[in-house]
Each structure stands twice: as C-alpha cells, then as structure tokens.
Design a protein around this motif. Structure first.
Motif, PDB file in Angstrom:
ATOM      1  N   GLN A  44       3.090  -5.905   6.606  1.00  0.00           N
ATOM      2  CA  GLN A  44       2.240  -5.414   7.682  1.00  0.00           C
ATOM      3  C   GLN A  44       3.013  -4.385   8.507  1.00  0.00           C
ATOM      4  OE1 GLN A  44       1.045  -8.077  10.910  1.00  0.00           O
ATOM      5  NE2 GLN A  44      -0.939  -7.041  10.976  1.00  0.00           N
ATOM      6  N   GLU A  57       6.651  -6.049   8.494  1.00  0.00           N
ATOM      7  CA  GLU A  57       7.033  -7.459   8.411  1.00  0.00           C
ATOM      8  C   GLU A  57       6.593  -7.991   7.057  1.00  0.00           C
ATOM      9  OE1 GLU A  57       5.513 -10.065  11.487  1.00  0.00           O
ATOM     10  OE2 GLU A  57       6.447 -11.834  10.565  1.00  0.00           O
ATOM     11  N   VAL A  60       4.882 -13.971   3.310  1.00  0.00           N
ATOM     12  CA  VAL A  60       4.777 -14.533   1.958  1.00  0.00           C
ATOM     13  C   VAL A  60       3.344 -14.959   1.641  1.00  0.00           C
ATOM     14  CG1 VAL A  60       5.347 -16.931   2.576  1.00  0.00           C
ATOM     15  CG2 VAL A  60       5.967 -16.064   0.301  1.00  0.00           C
ATOM     16  N   ARG A  61       2.973 -14.822   0.386  1.00  0.00           N
ATOM     17  CA  ARG A  61       1.673 -15.249  -0.136  1.00  0.00           C
ATOM     18  C   ARG A  61       1.914 -15.981  -1.441  1.00  0.00           C
ATOM     19  NH1 ARG A  61       0.749 -13.991   4.297  1.00  0.00           N
ATOM     20  NH2 ARG A  61      -0.642 -12.393   5.116  1.00  0.00           N
ATOM     21  N   PRO A  72       0.437 -18.481   4.023  1.00  0.00           N
ATOM     22  CA  PRO A  72       1.606 -19.338   4.285  1.00  0.00           C
ATOM     23  C   PRO A  72       1.291 -20.563   5.133  1.00  0.00           C
ATOM     24  CG  PRO A  72       1.789 -17.242   5.465  1.00  0.00           C
ATOM     25  CD  PRO A  72       0.635 -17.114   4.524  1.00  0.00           C
ATOM     26  N   ASN A 117      10.854 -13.368   7.911  1.00  0.00           N
ATOM     27  CA  ASN A 117      10.796 -14.624   8.667  1.00  0.00           C
ATOM     28  C   ASN A 117      11.763 -15.646   8.081  1.00  0.00           C
ATOM     29  OD1 ASN A 117       8.382 -14.336  10.625  1.00  0.00           O
ATOM     30  ND2 ASN A 117       7.616 -13.540   8.667  1.00  0.00           N
ATOM     31  N   SER A 119      13.055 -19.637   8.298  1.00  0.00           N
ATOM     32  CA  SER A 119      12.800 -20.993   8.799  1.00  0.00           C
ATOM     33  C   SER A 119      14.084 -21.635   9.295  1.00  0.00           C
ATOM     34  CB  SER A 119      12.269 -21.876   7.673  1.00  0.00           C
ATOM     35  OG  SER A 119      10.941 -21.594   7.424  1.00  0.00           O
ATOM     36  N   ASP A 179      10.984 -14.280  17.352  1.00  0.00           N
ATOM     37  CA  ASP A 179       9.558 -14.329  17.025  1.00  0.00           C
ATOM     38  C   ASP A 179       8.810 -15.267  17.969  1.00  0.00           C
ATOM     39  OD1 ASP A 179       7.304 -13.735  15.561  1.00  0.00           O
ATOM     40  OD2 ASP A 179       7.954 -14.751  13.730  1.00  0.00           O
ATOM     41  N   GLN A 203       1.233 -13.419  19.567  1.00  0.00           N
ATOM     42  CA  GLN A 203      -0.154 -12.934  19.571  1.00  0.00           C
ATOM     43  C   GLN A 203      -1.080 -13.776  20.452  1.00  0.00           C
ATOM     44  OE1 GLN A 203      -2.169 -13.753  15.562  1.00  0.00           O
ATOM     45  NE2 GLN A 203      -0.056 -13.436  14.970  1.00  0.00           N
ATOM     46  N   GLU A 239      -5.191  -5.989  18.091  1.00  0.00           N
ATOM     47  CA  GLU A 239      -6.387  -5.724  17.277  1.00  0.00           C
ATOM     48  C   GLU A 239      -7.255  -4.607  17.836  1.00  0.00           C
ATOM     49  OE1 GLU A 239      -8.544  -9.363  16.638  1.00  0.00           O
ATOM     50  OE2 GLU A 239      -6.880 -10.314  15.567  1.00  0.00           O
ATOM     51  N   TYR A 258      -3.812  -5.851  13.404  1.00  0.00           N
ATOM     52  CA  TYR A 258      -4.882  -5.355  12.544  1.00  0.00           C
ATOM     53  C   TYR A 258      -5.312  -3.941  12.914  1.00  0.00           C
ATOM     54  CZ  TYR A 258      -5.429 -10.225  10.975  1.00  0.00           C
ATOM     55  OH  TYR A 258      -5.219 -11.482  10.458  1.00  0.00           O
TER      56      TYR A 258
HETATM   57  P1  C2E Z   1       4.195 -14.925  12.178  1.00  0.00           P
HETATM   58  O1  C2E Z   1       5.593 -14.666  11.786  1.00  0.00           O
HETATM   59  O2  C2E Z   1       3.893 -15.055  13.625  1.00  0.00           O
HETATM   60  O3  C2E Z   1       3.342 -13.763  11.499  1.00  0.00           O
HETATM   61  C1  C2E Z   1       2.238 -13.140  12.098  1.00  0.00           C
HETATM   62  C2  C2E Z   1       0.947 -13.704  11.559  1.00  0.00           C
HETATM   63  O4  C2E Z   1      -0.127 -13.102  12.272  1.00  0.00           O
HETATM   64  C3  C2E Z   1       0.680 -13.388  10.091  1.00  0.00           C
HETATM   65  O5  C2E Z   1      -0.066 -14.469   9.532  1.00  0.00           O
HETATM   66  C4  C2E Z   1      -0.189 -12.145  10.178  1.00  0.00           C
HETATM   67  O6  C2E Z   1      -1.016 -11.951   9.032  1.00  0.00           O
HETATM   68  C5  C2E Z   1      -1.020 -12.462  11.389  1.00  0.00           C
HETATM   69  N1  C2E Z   1      -1.504 -11.256  12.047  1.00  0.00           N
HETATM   70  C6  C2E Z   1      -0.968 -10.025  12.048  1.00  0.00           C
HETATM   71  N2  C2E Z   1      -1.670  -9.169  12.790  1.00  0.00           N
HETATM   72  C7  C2E Z   1      -2.709  -9.869  13.294  1.00  0.00           C
HETATM   73  C8  C2E Z   1      -3.808  -9.518  14.170  1.00  0.00           C
HETATM   74  O7  C2E Z   1      -3.964  -8.375  14.619  1.00  0.00           O
HETATM   75  N3  C2E Z   1      -4.663 -10.539  14.490  1.00  0.00           N
HETATM   76  C9  C2E Z   1      -4.517 -11.804  14.010  1.00  0.00           C
HETATM   77  N4  C2E Z   1      -5.414 -12.726  14.375  1.00  0.00           N
HETATM   78  N5  C2E Z   1      -3.482 -12.165  13.193  1.00  0.00           N
HETATM   79  C10 C2E Z   1      -2.603 -11.200  12.848  1.00  0.00           C
HETATM   80  P2  C2E Z   1       0.331 -15.081   8.108  1.00  0.00           P
HETATM   81  O8  C2E Z   1       0.710 -14.002   7.165  1.00  0.00           O
HETATM   82  O9  C2E Z   1      -0.760 -16.014   7.723  1.00  0.00           O
HETATM   83  O10 C2E Z   1       1.647 -15.897   8.425  1.00  0.00           O
HETATM   84  C11 C2E Z   1       1.594 -17.039   9.247  1.00  0.00           C
HETATM   85  C12 C2E Z   1       2.982 -17.549   9.556  1.00  0.00           C
HETATM   86  O11 C2E Z   1       3.629 -18.039   8.380  1.00  0.00           O
HETATM   87  C13 C2E Z   1       3.923 -16.475  10.100  1.00  0.00           C
HETATM   88  O12 C2E Z   1       3.654 -16.268  11.469  1.00  0.00           O
HETATM   89  C14 C2E Z   1       5.267 -17.119   9.839  1.00  0.00           C
HETATM   90  O13 C2E Z   1       5.577 -18.050  10.853  1.00  0.00           O
HETATM   91  C15 C2E Z   1       5.017 -17.851   8.536  1.00  0.00           C
HETATM   92  N6  C2E Z   1       5.545 -17.071   7.423  1.00  0.00           N
HETATM   93  C16 C2E Z   1       4.987 -16.033   6.776  1.00  0.00           C
HETATM   94  N7  C2E Z   1       5.787 -15.569   5.798  1.00  0.00           N
HETATM   95  C17 C2E Z   1       6.913 -16.329   5.834  1.00  0.00           C
HETATM   96  C18 C2E Z   1       8.123 -16.336   5.086  1.00  0.00           C
HETATM   97  O14 C2E Z   1       8.379 -15.536   4.179  1.00  0.00           O
HETATM   98  N8  C2E Z   1       9.047 -17.294   5.413  1.00  0.00           N
HETATM   99  C19 C2E Z   1       8.830 -18.183   6.427  1.00  0.00           C
HETATM  100  N9  C2E Z   1       9.775 -19.080   6.697  1.00  0.00           N
HETATM  101  N10 C2E Z   1       7.704 -18.186   7.159  1.00  0.00           N
HETATM  102  C20 C2E Z   1       6.752 -17.273   6.867  1.00  0.00           C
END
Ligand code: C2E
Ligand code: CA
Ligand code: CA
Ligand code: CA
Length: 272
Positions: A44, A57, A60-61, A72, A117, A119, A179, A203, A239, A258
């Motif tokens: 993103q 950023e 992961v998917r 995730p 990110n 953990s 974060d 956010q 957004e 977004y």
């Molecule tokens: P995060 O690090 O706070 O990542 C931001 C999340 O907000 C992402 O969700 C992203 O898709 C979403 N987001 C971005 N822009 C917007 C927006 O404008 N509006 C809204 N409503 N949401 C937005 P995602 O991708 O589902 O990831 C969720 C969480 O999962 C991440 O929160 C992070 O804590 C974790 N995560 C994701 N990838 C990894 C990874 O590779 N390793 C680890 N340990 N955690 C991960």
C-alpha cells in the motif's frame, strides 16, 4: 444416567470444542500453506504532501486454493499463538527485501522504501537481528530502504533488549516506525528512549478526525509530539480528501490510506 440438575457444571462445551478444533485445523492449514508457498505480499502506497510515493507498507495475504485471498486478521493471531509467525515472518521479510531489490533496479521505483510489520514474537527471538541481516544480504536489498513497524507493547516488554536490537539494525541503516500509535501503553517516558524514526497515527483516530473533537485533538497531539521529538509522522487509514486536508493543516506530511490506493500486488504500484 442421572438427569443433570440446573446447577451442575458442564465441562463439555460443544461450542468451545468446535472452536478448538477449528483452531487446530487452521494451524495445520497455515503449516501446509508455508510449505506450498501460499503467502504473498500486497503493498500500500505511503505518500508525501504532494501525493508522490515514498514507498509502501507490505501487508501479508494468504492465497488460499479454496478460500481465495485471506486477510491477515484471519491468521496472524493464530500464527502468533502457535509460533508459526516465526517462519511466516521470515518469509515476509524475504519477500519484502526481494521486492526492494527489484525496485532498486528500476529508475521509476529506485527511491521507494518498504515497511514491514514485525510481531512481538519475531522481534523477541534471539536470532531476530541476525536473520534480518542475513535476509538483506541474500536479497541484495539496501538496508536504508527497509523500515520495520513495531508496536508499543512489543517494545515495552523488554525495553533494554528492544533498544539494543534497534541500535544494532540502525547501524546498518534500517529505520523504525511505531505502529498504531496511541492505542497501546503510550508510555511517553519510553518513547523518548526508543531509537525511532517515525510514529504512525492509528487509523482509529483518523477515521472520525473531522467529526469527533477528541480524535482530532489526539491526532494533532501525536503530530506535535512526533515533531518535538524529531520524528516523522504518518497518518494511516486516510480515506477522504477532508481527512487529508485536516491532517496536512495540522502538520502531518506523510499519508497512507484508500485515498491513494488499497493494498495490492507490487506491479499495480508502477505506472508506466
Ligand atoms: P496495520 O499494520 O495497522 O495495517 C493497516 C491495515 O489497515 C491494513 O489491513 C490495511 O489494508 C488497512 N488499511 C489501509 N488503508 C486503509 C484505509 O484507508 N481504511 C481502512 N479502513 N483500512 C485501511 P490488513 O492488510 O488487513 O492488515 C491488518 C493487520 O495485520 C495489520 O495492521 C498488521 O497489524 C497485521 N499484518 C499485516 N501484514 C503483516 C505481516 O506481514 N506481519 C505481521 N506480523 N503482521 C501483519
Ligand atoms: Ca503496520
Ligand atoms: Ca497500523
Ligand atoms: Ca493495526
């Protein structure tokens, strides 16, 4: 068998049993997905006040053969509970560094950085620093373009150890971002000691920044705090143009949300 009285404790809870077996099925699925290479990264954009891309950023998917693209939120917590976050985190780091190395070879993308990110379990692992260095070496990526996103609770668990690890990685050029700032312990005393580069405004404060005076006050305070500590600040979850304008007016210079793009495959970021 005797009928159960109404005060009898019930030790067999079918709902709990079902949840436990769903968890262990998912654990097996994650293990298999690692073997089958079903995890991938979406990216993103992170932009400056002019809307120019500074980097992305990595998120992961899980490309599941039946369930499709799994976010995730549906597997990270269990990966953390089961220790599978360690191999998964290494895979994520490798993919992000490979992407960085690829961006470095293209003049259109050479300046971009990537944020990964991390953990708590990964960061606390005694080999964490060594593994990051090894991954950088194997991929040929520049450490100066790699940023790690940590959370407050993760660092406050063992502050001294966290500082040592951050310093070790900083000496080769890595940056650190805090974060979800404002949602955790927010111990300001520690904040001053941690060798950070950046705070990310969570956010949850950005969402209602135009309508909730408390969220607006918190967002503005985080910007001011970051600047007075000499840190960059990024607003995430932006957004709308209104949210962007408000944050910009109050000193925020980096944005993610977004409004500029949803997370997607790396190829989708490069406009030719
Ligand atoms: P995060 O690090 O706070 O990542 C931001 C999340 O907000 C992402 O969700 C992203 O898709 C979403 N987001 C971005 N822009 C917007 C927006 O404008 N509006 C809204 N409503 N949401 C937005 P995602 O991708 O589902 O990831 C969720 C969480 O999962 C991440 O929160 C992070 O804590 C974790 N995560 C994701 N990838 C990894 C990874 O590779 N390793 C680890 N340990 N955690 C991960
Ligand atoms: Ca993040
Ligand atoms: Ca975040
Ligand atoms: Ca979050």
């Amino acid at each position: 068998a005797k009928a159960l009285g109404r005060n009898t404790l019930c030790f067999f809870d079918p709902a709990m049993q079902a949840a436990a077996s769903a968890r262990s099925a998912l654990e097996g699925d994650i293990r298999q997905a690692l073997q089958r290479n079903e995890f991938l990264l979406h990216y993103q954009p992170v932009v400056n006040e002019a809307g120019d891309m500074l980097g992305a950023e990595a998120l992961v998917r899980w490309q599941h053969p039946q369930r499709g693209m799994v976010p995730p939120g549906e597997f990270i917590a269990l990966a953390e509970q089961t220790g599978l976050i360690l191999p998964l985190g290494r895979r994520v780091m490798r993919m992000a560094c490979d992407q960085l190395a690829q961006w470095a070879r293209d003049p259109r993308t050479a300046g971009w950085s990537v944020a990964v990110n991390v953990s708590a379990q990964e960061f606390r692992h005694p080999q964490f620093v060594a593994q990051v260095l090894e991954t950088l070496r194997e991929s040929g990526a520049s450490a100066h373009r790699l940023k790690l996103e940590l959370t407050e609770s993760l660092m406050l668990h063992d502050v001294e150890d966290s500082i040592l690890k951050m310093q070790a990685l900083r000496t080769v050029g890595l940056g650190f971002s805090l974060d979800d700032f404002g949602t955790g312990y927010s111990s300001l005393g520690y904040l001053k000691r941690l060798p950070l580069d950046q705070l990310k405004i969570d956010q949850s404060f950005v969402r209602d920044v135009l309508t909730d005076p408390n969220d607006a006050a918190i967002a503005c305070t985080i910007v001011a705090l970051a600047h007075s500590l000499g840190l960059e600040v990024v607003a995430e979850g932006v957004e709308t143009e209104g949210q962007r304008a408000f944050l910009l007016r109050n000193g925020c210079r980096q944005f993610q949300g977004y409004l500029w793009g949803r997370p997607g495959p790396a190829e989708a970021l490069v406009c030719s």
